[in-house]
Design a protein around this motif. Structure first.
Motif, PDB file in Angstrom:
ATOM      1  N   ALA A 183      11.159 -21.243  39.502  1.00 32.04           N
ATOM      2  CA  ALA A 183      10.562 -20.262  40.584  1.00 32.04           C
ATOM      3  C   ALA A 183      11.060 -18.798  40.286  1.00 32.04           C
ATOM      4  O   ALA A 183      12.308 -18.623  40.441  1.00 32.04           O
ATOM      5  CB  ALA A 183      10.435 -20.962  41.885  1.00 32.04           C
ATOM      6  N   ALA A 184      10.415 -17.808  39.965  1.00 37.07           N
ATOM      7  CA  ALA A 184      10.797 -16.754  39.841  1.00 37.07           C
ATOM      8  C   ALA A 184      10.964 -15.860  41.015  1.00 37.07           C
ATOM      9  O   ALA A 184       9.872 -15.663  41.790  1.00 37.07           O
ATOM     10  CB  ALA A 184      10.001 -15.762  38.691  1.00 37.07           C
ATOM     11  N   ASP A 185      11.833 -15.049  41.327  1.00 34.33           N
ATOM     12  CA  ASP A 185      12.063 -14.319  42.674  1.00 34.33           C
ATOM     13  C   ASP A 185      11.471 -12.978  42.396  1.00 34.33           C
ATOM     14  O   ASP A 185      11.789 -12.316  41.720  1.00 34.33           O
ATOM     15  CB  ASP A 185      13.653 -14.207  42.919  1.00 34.33           C
ATOM     16  N   THR A 186      10.513 -12.624  43.295  1.00 31.38           N
ATOM     17  CA  THR A 186       9.596 -11.658  43.335  1.00 31.38           C
ATOM     18  C   THR A 186      10.159 -10.614  44.296  1.00 31.38           C
ATOM     19  O   THR A 186       9.665  -9.350  44.514  1.00 31.38           O
ATOM     20  CB  THR A 186       7.979 -11.747  43.622  1.00 31.38           C
ATOM     21  N   TYR A 187      11.058 -10.974  45.086  1.00 30.69           N
ATOM     22  CA  TYR A 187      11.384  -9.979  46.242  1.00 30.69           C
ATOM     23  C   TYR A 187      12.232  -8.612  45.670  1.00 30.69           C
ATOM     24  O   TYR A 187      12.013  -7.658  46.204  1.00 30.69           O
ATOM     25  CB  TYR A 187      12.399 -10.920  47.155  1.00 30.69           C
ATOM     26  N   GLN A 188      13.193  -8.993  44.568  1.00 37.16           N
ATOM     27  CA  GLN A 188      13.674  -7.730  44.128  1.00 37.16           C
ATOM     28  C   GLN A 188      13.459  -7.299  42.749  1.00 37.16           C
ATOM     29  O   GLN A 188      13.584  -6.112  42.620  1.00 37.16           O
ATOM     30  CB  GLN A 188      15.124  -8.212  44.105  1.00 37.16           C
ATOM     31  N   ALA A 189      12.728  -8.260  42.008  1.00 40.15           N
ATOM     32  CA  ALA A 189      12.207  -7.893  40.779  1.00 40.15           C
ATOM     33  C   ALA A 189      10.640  -8.055  40.541  1.00 40.15           C
ATOM     34  O   ALA A 189      10.166  -9.189  40.986  1.00 40.15           O
ATOM     35  CB  ALA A 189      13.006  -8.801  39.739  1.00 40.15           C
ATOM     36  N   ALA A 220       1.587 -13.116  35.573  1.00 41.03           N
ATOM     37  CA  ALA A 220       2.169 -14.035  36.219  1.00 41.03           C
ATOM     38  C   ALA A 220       1.622 -14.203  37.545  1.00 41.03           C
ATOM     39  O   ALA A 220       1.816 -14.873  38.545  1.00 41.03           O
ATOM     40  CB  ALA A 220       3.669 -13.745  36.587  1.00 41.03           C
ATOM     41  N   VAL A 221       0.774 -12.929  37.881  1.00 35.26           N
ATOM     42  CA  VAL A 221       0.085 -13.078  39.113  1.00 35.26           C
ATOM     43  C   VAL A 221      -0.787 -14.280  39.635  1.00 35.26           C
ATOM     44  O   VAL A 221      -1.106 -14.355  41.015  1.00 35.26           O
ATOM     45  CB  VAL A 221      -0.655 -11.820  39.506  1.00 35.26           C
ATOM     46  N   ALA A 239       8.033 -18.812  34.188  1.00 38.83           N
ATOM     47  CA  ALA A 239       8.075 -19.216  35.436  1.00 38.83           C
ATOM     48  C   ALA A 239       6.708 -20.062  35.803  1.00 38.83           C
ATOM     49  O   ALA A 239       5.726 -19.990  35.233  1.00 38.83           O
ATOM     50  CB  ALA A 239       7.888 -17.999  36.282  1.00 38.83           C
ATOM     51  N   ARG A 240       6.970 -21.089  36.631  1.00 43.57           N
ATOM     52  CA  ARG A 240       6.039 -22.016  37.068  1.00 43.57           C
ATOM     53  C   ARG A 240       5.436 -21.503  38.424  1.00 43.57           C
ATOM     54  O   ARG A 240       4.204 -21.926  38.599  1.00 43.57           O
ATOM     55  CB  ARG A 240       6.489 -23.620  37.179  1.00 43.57           C
ATOM     56  N   MET A 241       6.065 -20.756  39.162  1.00 36.97           N
ATOM     57  CA  MET A 241       5.691 -20.568  40.378  1.00 36.97           C
ATOM     58  C   MET A 241       6.376 -19.008  40.862  1.00 36.97           C
ATOM     59  O   MET A 241       7.651 -18.740  40.173  1.00 36.97           O
ATOM     60  CB  MET A 241       5.908 -21.440  41.445  1.00 36.97           C
ATOM     61  N   LEU A 242       5.920 -18.406  41.806  1.00 36.96           N
ATOM     62  CA  LEU A 242       6.575 -17.267  42.217  1.00 36.96           C
ATOM     63  C   LEU A 242       7.194 -17.310  43.620  1.00 36.96           C
ATOM     64  O   LEU A 242       6.563 -17.964  44.653  1.00 36.96           O
ATOM     65  CB  LEU A 242       5.926 -15.802  42.380  1.00 36.96           C
ATOM     66  N   VAL A 243       8.466 -16.932  43.986  1.00 32.69           N
ATOM     67  CA  VAL A 243       8.805 -17.328  45.472  1.00 32.69           C
ATOM     68  C   VAL A 243       9.443 -15.779  45.877  1.00 32.69           C
ATOM     69  O   VAL A 243      10.192 -15.181  45.185  1.00 32.69           O
ATOM     70  CB  VAL A 243       9.905 -18.446  45.526  1.00 32.69           C
ATOM     71  N   GLU A 244       9.045 -15.311  47.147  1.00 34.50           N
ATOM     72  CA  GLU A 244       9.630 -14.288  47.680  1.00 34.50           C
ATOM     73  C   GLU A 244      10.884 -14.518  48.434  1.00 34.50           C
ATOM     74  O   GLU A 244      10.502 -15.223  49.717  1.00 34.50           O
ATOM     75  CB  GLU A 244       8.460 -13.507  48.484  1.00 34.50           C
ATOM     76  N   ILE A 245      12.104 -14.328  48.223  1.00 36.98           N
ATOM     77  CA  ILE A 245      12.965 -14.966  48.791  1.00 36.98           C
ATOM     78  C   ILE A 245      13.619 -13.726  49.660  1.00 36.98           C
ATOM     79  O   ILE A 245      13.933 -12.873  49.175  1.00 36.98           O
ATOM     80  CB  ILE A 245      14.459 -15.225  48.097  1.00 36.98           C
ATOM     81  N   LEU A 246      13.342 -13.960  51.003  1.00 34.03           N
ATOM     82  CA  LEU A 246      13.677 -12.716  51.868  1.00 34.03           C
ATOM     83  C   LEU A 246      15.153 -12.968  52.141  1.00 34.03           C
ATOM     84  O   LEU A 246      16.009 -13.651  51.754  1.00 34.03           O
ATOM     85  CB  LEU A 246      13.137 -13.132  53.185  1.00 34.03           C
ATOM     86  N   PRO A 247      15.856 -11.821  52.572  1.00 32.16           N
ATOM     87  CA  PRO A 247      17.392 -11.781  52.702  1.00 32.16           C
ATOM     88  C   PRO A 247      17.754 -13.044  53.681  1.00 32.16           C
ATOM     89  O   PRO A 247      17.048 -13.165  54.788  1.00 32.16           O
ATOM     90  CB  PRO A 247      17.196 -10.418  53.597  1.00 32.16           C
ATOM     91  N   PRO A 291       1.216 -19.866  41.363  1.00 31.31           N
ATOM     92  CA  PRO A 291       1.490 -19.978  42.878  1.00 31.31           C
ATOM     93  C   PRO A 291       2.429 -18.987  43.719  1.00 31.31           C
ATOM     94  O   PRO A 291       3.721 -18.813  43.198  1.00 31.31           O
ATOM     95  CB  PRO A 291       1.808 -21.480  43.168  1.00 31.31           C
ATOM     96  N   LEU A 292       2.067 -18.549  45.010  1.00 30.24           N
ATOM     97  CA  LEU A 292       3.043 -17.577  45.362  1.00 30.24           C
ATOM     98  C   LEU A 292       3.646 -18.126  46.837  1.00 30.24           C
ATOM     99  O   LEU A 292       2.741 -18.599  47.512  1.00 30.24           O
ATOM    100  CB  LEU A 292       2.466 -16.080  45.366  1.00 30.24           C
ATOM    101  N   PHE A 293       4.891 -18.305  46.852  1.00 31.73           N
ATOM    102  CA  PHE A 293       5.446 -18.738  48.370  1.00 31.73           C
ATOM    103  C   PHE A 293       6.404 -17.852  48.924  1.00 31.73           C
ATOM    104  O   PHE A 293       6.983 -17.067  47.942  1.00 31.73           O
ATOM    105  CB  PHE A 293       6.236 -19.990  47.919  1.00 31.73           C
ATOM    106  N   ARG A 294       6.677 -17.813  50.074  1.00 29.80           N
ATOM    107  CA  ARG A 294       7.634 -17.033  50.731  1.00 29.80           C
ATOM    108  C   ARG A 294       8.679 -17.976  51.357  1.00 29.80           C
ATOM    109  O   ARG A 294       8.385 -18.883  51.975  1.00 29.80           O
ATOM    110  CB  ARG A 294       7.148 -16.167  51.961  1.00 29.80           C
ATOM    111  N   LEU A 295      10.087 -17.693  50.991  1.00 30.91           N
ATOM    112  CA  LEU A 295      10.974 -18.594  51.556  1.00 30.91           C
ATOM    113  C   LEU A 295      11.866 -17.423  52.409  1.00 30.91           C
ATOM    114  O   LEU A 295      12.414 -16.481  52.192  1.00 30.91           O
ATOM    115  CB  LEU A 295      11.803 -18.911  50.390  1.00 30.91           C
TER     116      LEU A 295
END
Length: 209
Positions: A104-110, A116-117, A45-53, A120-124
């Motif tokens: 971008a790795a999805d952090t919302y479910q996994a 990896a912390v 992963a190059r970044m993390l993204v919290e993909i909301l429902p 960069p962390l984003f919320r989508l």
């Protein structure tokens, strides 16, 4: 009318129907994601993204395919269904697509590993406003999304309206076109995420693409 007469009348009506009574068309299931869209097994992963429902209007919460004819009449297809809700189907496509286009790795479910912390962390947040197909013509998706770098970045928003030709007049063709349009939406969101990460000004892609 006696019970015997009523039963004879019902039997006559059943025999008059093409498929007879007590039968219904088989249910067909469709998925927005396709087997050839499977994620690659390797890569970091190059970044993390919290993909909301995904937020969807009330009219799109059903699992049935909903088709529109050229006159604008809407038909709910009782025997043509999505494998899961449109929101869940689209969210999975986003999760897979962002990994492919932006790593971008999805952090919302996994959860992610401790190493990896520091990424960069984003919320989508994505809202689906239109999800429609006219057999023989086009599938249309309208969606908007916001991206925010956590913990305190500014919220940046985009919108995209896409059309995809429907190569056929049946439900399968409509579902396939909606699948392609959904993949294009995921690509546009991936583009905007890369723009934000690189600090390249406005994160929104060209809506004509």
């Amino acid at each position: 009318m006696t019970r015997t007469c009523a039963r004879r009348l019902l039997l006559a009506l059943c025999l008059a129907l093409p498929a007879g009574c007590g039968t219904s068309p088989p249910t067909h299931y469709h998925a927005l994601s396709r087997p050839d869209d499977a994620l690659p097994a390797s890569g970091q992963a190059r970044m993390l993204v919290e993909i909301l429902p995904v937020a969807v209007p009330e009219a799109l919460t059903r699992n049935n395919l909903v088709l529109t004819d050229e006159a604008g009449r809407v038909t709910v297809m009782e025997s043509e269904r999505w494998l899961s809700s449109i929101g869940d189907e689209l969210r999975q496509i986003l999760s897979d697509g962002l990994w492919k286009t932006a790593r971008a790795a999805d952090t919302y479910q996994a959860p992610v590993s401790g190493s990896a912390v520091t990424l960069p962390l984003f919320r989508l947040a994505v809202r689906l406003d239109r999800f429609e197909a006219v057999p023989g013509r086009a599938a249309m998706i309208d969606a908007s999304w916001t991206l925010r770098r956590l913990p305190d970045g500014a919220v940046q928003g985009c919108r995209w309206a896409g059309r995809q030709p429907v190569d056929g007049r049946d439900a399968a063709a409509a579902a396939a076109a909606l699948s392609v349009a959904s993949l294009r939406l995921a690509d546009r969101i991936g583009d905007s995420l890369r723009h934000v990460t690189a600090g390249q000004g406005l994160p929104c892609p060209d809506e004509s693409r």
